[in-house]
Design an enzyme around this catalytic site. Structure first.
Site, short mmCIF file in Angstrom:
data_model
loop_
_atom_site.label_atom_id
_atom_site.label_comp_id
_atom_site.label_asym_id
_atom_site.label_seq_id
_atom_site.Cartn_x
_atom_site.Cartn_y
_atom_site.Cartn_z
NE ARG A 128 26.66 -17.57 2.84
CZ ARG A 128 27.52 -17.93 1.90
NH1 ARG A 128 28.56 -17.19 1.62
NH2 ARG A 128 27.35 -19.05 1.23
CD GLN A 133 25.07 -22.85 9.95
OE1 GLN A 133 24.65 -22.97 11.10
NE2 GLN A 133 26.30 -23.12 9.61
CG ASP A 136 23.74 -19.81 3.34
OD1 ASP A 136 23.59 -19.45 2.15
OD2 ASP A 136 24.84 -19.86 3.91
CB SER A 139 25.54 -22.60 2.15
OG SER A 139 26.35 -21.54 2.58
CE1 TYR A 235 30.01 -14.80 0.20
CE2 TYR A 235 29.15 -13.05 1.58
CZ TYR A 235 28.95 -14.20 0.85
OH TYR A 235 27.71 -14.76 0.76
N1 LIG Z 1 26.47 -19.77 8.20
C1 LIG Z 1 27.74 -19.49 8.08
O1 LIG Z 1 28.38 -19.12 9.01
C2 LIG Z 1 28.37 -19.61 6.73
C3 LIG Z 1 27.67 -20.20 5.69
C4 LIG Z 1 28.27 -20.27 4.43
C5 LIG Z 1 29.53 -19.76 4.22
N2 LIG Z 1 30.21 -19.20 5.26
C6 LIG Z 1 31.54 -18.63 5.05
O2 LIG Z 1 31.42 -17.60 4.07
C7 LIG Z 1 32.62 -17.50 3.35
C8 LIG Z 1 32.35 -17.51 1.88
O3 LIG Z 1 31.95 -18.80 1.47
P1 LIG Z 1 31.50 -19.08 -0.02
O4 LIG Z 1 31.62 -20.51 -0.32
O5 LIG Z 1 30.19 -18.44 -0.28
O6 LIG Z 1 32.62 -18.32 -0.82
P2 LIG Z 1 32.61 -17.79 -2.27
O7 LIG Z 1 31.80 -18.69 -3.15
O8 LIG Z 1 32.31 -16.34 -2.25
O9 LIG Z 1 34.16 -17.95 -2.66
C9 LIG Z 1 34.75 -19.22 -2.75
C10 LIG Z 1 36.10 -19.23 -2.11
O10 LIG Z 1 37.06 -18.64 -3.01
C11 LIG Z 1 38.06 -18.07 -2.21
N3 LIG Z 1 38.90 -17.17 -3.02
C12 LIG Z 1 38.61 -15.96 -3.54
N4 LIG Z 1 39.67 -15.48 -4.24
C13 LIG Z 1 40.65 -16.42 -4.17
C14 LIG Z 1 41.98 -16.51 -4.67
N5 LIG Z 1 42.54 -15.53 -5.39
N6 LIG Z 1 42.69 -17.63 -4.39
C15 LIG Z 1 42.15 -18.63 -3.65
N7 LIG Z 1 40.93 -18.60 -3.14
C16 LIG Z 1 40.17 -17.51 -3.39
C17 LIG Z 1 37.29 -17.42 -1.11
O11 LIG Z 1 38.12 -17.15 0.00
C18 LIG Z 1 36.23 -18.46 -0.79
O12 LIG Z 1 36.64 -19.36 0.21
C19 LIG Z 1 33.49 -18.62 3.85
O13 LIG Z 1 34.29 -18.06 4.87
C20 LIG Z 1 32.52 -19.60 4.44
O14 LIG Z 1 33.10 -20.43 5.43
C21 LIG Z 1 29.65 -19.10 6.52
#
Ligand SMILES: NC(=O)c1ccc[n+]([C@@H]2O[C@H](COP(=O)([O-])OP(=O)(O)OC[C@H]3O[C@@H](n4cnc5c(N)ncnc54)[C@H](O)[C@@H]3O)[C@@H](O)[C@H]2O)c1
Length: 395
Positions: A128, A133, A136, A139, A235
């Protein structure tokens, strides 16, 4: 180098791994694209559009596998637990496979793939980072799922989303709560706002607060602090049961006040935490809707039935999965762009680069030379680490 695009075989899957629009870019870079007849039909991309962009259409699936140096799929064996196995005999040693391989699913499926000798890249393991990006796909698919979850909720709810002031009286806006404000959750908030709902969200990662605000959502503040809320990759980290217990208690009131709850709280490779209990569902107004995007991995709602829509206490709980496949045109377009960026990154001058110093290659490379080589996956399945890999070079 020939890139092969077989038709997706998971029952009901409508996406396709490459769309006609990415073919010219790949051709320019020296690839030939071979597509199984009808591969894009369900997504709105007929064979003639691929042919017009310079792709070759092959009538037989086996021909695509036979001719391809690189096979690109959406759901490969692993993530396709219904028909994915049928493709295994078609894979061969000098071939590369790219797609969703569910690397933290079962060791057996990954070992099956390794056993074929293919060099496989698991798209779920894409780092990530800003650099990665454009590749990905997780996403991209989460974006589609978050959008579709809200559209389904809006269609199911016996109320409309926006506030209306009419001669027939005032209609108050729907209240949408999103639990888990990752990529899918944030898109759910944005979509709910566009439809005129009042949206709020909770996430255990503190960084989510600002992202929710920036989309016009309210962040639900709970007097609860998660331990090491996120890992180095961004994550969420799993919390202990006492944390989840407290979270459920604190969320009960917010859930009861919501017309729609979209749950999207997942922990990679683990069962999703149960955050909405039967009692919390019973506390919602009749007609309310829960869309559980974590359904495939156990669900965030205690009443979720994976793949089903049920009604209990007058509340509809939807646990459908593979929602991205229900928006196949744009899901395929996004996936194809991610795949073509990845292909252009991996292949230089007609040769696959296996440069393990490149974190995009290192993190996504799952199997090579008959072995499961990915360090994170080996650690997850408690397999001994492999000796340090040589860097650079091409195969
Ligand atoms: N290129 C990049 O920089 C990039 C791209 C995609 C995602 N990200 C980041 O990666 C991270 C993961 O994203 P994702 O959508 O794949 O997440 P994910 O699908 O793994 O999880 C979804 C969300 O559920 C939340 N979660 C887990 N347990 C929880 C609980 N008990 N209560 C409430 N919320 C809870 C997580 O914090 C996450 O935000 C995020 O920080 C996102 O911003 C960065």
């Amino acid at each position: 180098m020939i890139v092969g695009v077989p038709r997706e075989s998971f029952p009901g899957e409508r996406r396709v791994a490459l769309v006609p629009a990415v073919v010219p870019g790949l051709t320019k870079a020296g690839f030939e694209v071979a597509v199984e007849a009808g591969a894009g039909a369900e997504a709105g991309y007929p064979d003639k559009d691929y042919a017009a962009k310079g792709a070759r259409i092959l009538p037989q699936r086996a021909d695509v596998f036979r001719s391809a140096d690189v096979v690109v799929q959406v759901l490969c064996h692993g993530s396709n637990d219904k028909t994915g196995k049928d493709d295994l005999p078609l894979l061969r040693r000098d071939q590369t496979l790219i797609g969703f391989l569910r690397p933290l699913g079962t060791l057996e499926t990954i070992t099956d793939i390794a056993g074929r000798g293919v060099t496989s890249f698991s798209i779920e393991l894409m780092p990530r980072t800003t650099r990665a990006q454009s590749m990905d796909a997780l996403s991209s698919m989460a974006t589609i799922c978050g959008y579709k979850a809200v559209v389904i909720a809006a269609d199911t709810l016996p109320r409309i989303f926006p506030m209306l002031t009419t001669a027939a009286g005032t209609i108050t806006p729907a209240r949408v709560l999103v639990i888990g404000a990752g990529v899918a959750g944030l898109q759910a908030i944005a979509t709910a706002r566009r439809l005129g709902a009042v949206a709020s969200a909770y996430d255990l990662r503190p960084a989510a607060r600002e992202q929710v605000h920036s989309l016009g959502g309210r962040f639900v503040e709970l007097p609860l602090e998660a331990k090491d809320a996120e890992d180095a990759s961004g994550y969420a980290r799993a919390q202990d049961e006492s944390f989840y217990q407290r979270q459920r208690e604190l969320l009960a009131r917010v859930v009861a006040e919501s017309d729609v709850v979209v749950t999207a709280a997942v922990i990679p490779g683990q069962k999703s935490p149960a955050l909405v209990t039967r009692e919390m569902v019973a506390g919602m107004a009749p007609g309310s809707v829960i869309v559980d995007l974590a359904a495939e991995r156990g669900g965030n709602c205690e009443l979720t039935c994976a793949g089903e829509k049920i009604v209990e206490h007058g509340v509809t709980v939807i646990g459908w999965f593979n929602l991205a496949s229900t928006v196949p045109y744009h899901a395929s377009q996004m996936y194809a762009r991610n795949m073509s960026s990845f292909l252009l990154h991996l292949v230089r001058e007609g040769k696959l680069r296996l440069d393990r110093d490149d974190e995009i290659v290192r993190d996504t490379l799952l199997t090579h030379g008959g072995e499961v080589v990915n360090a994170r996956v080996r650690e997850f399945f408690a397999r001994p680490a492999l000796a340090a890999q040589s860097t650079g070079g091409a195969t």
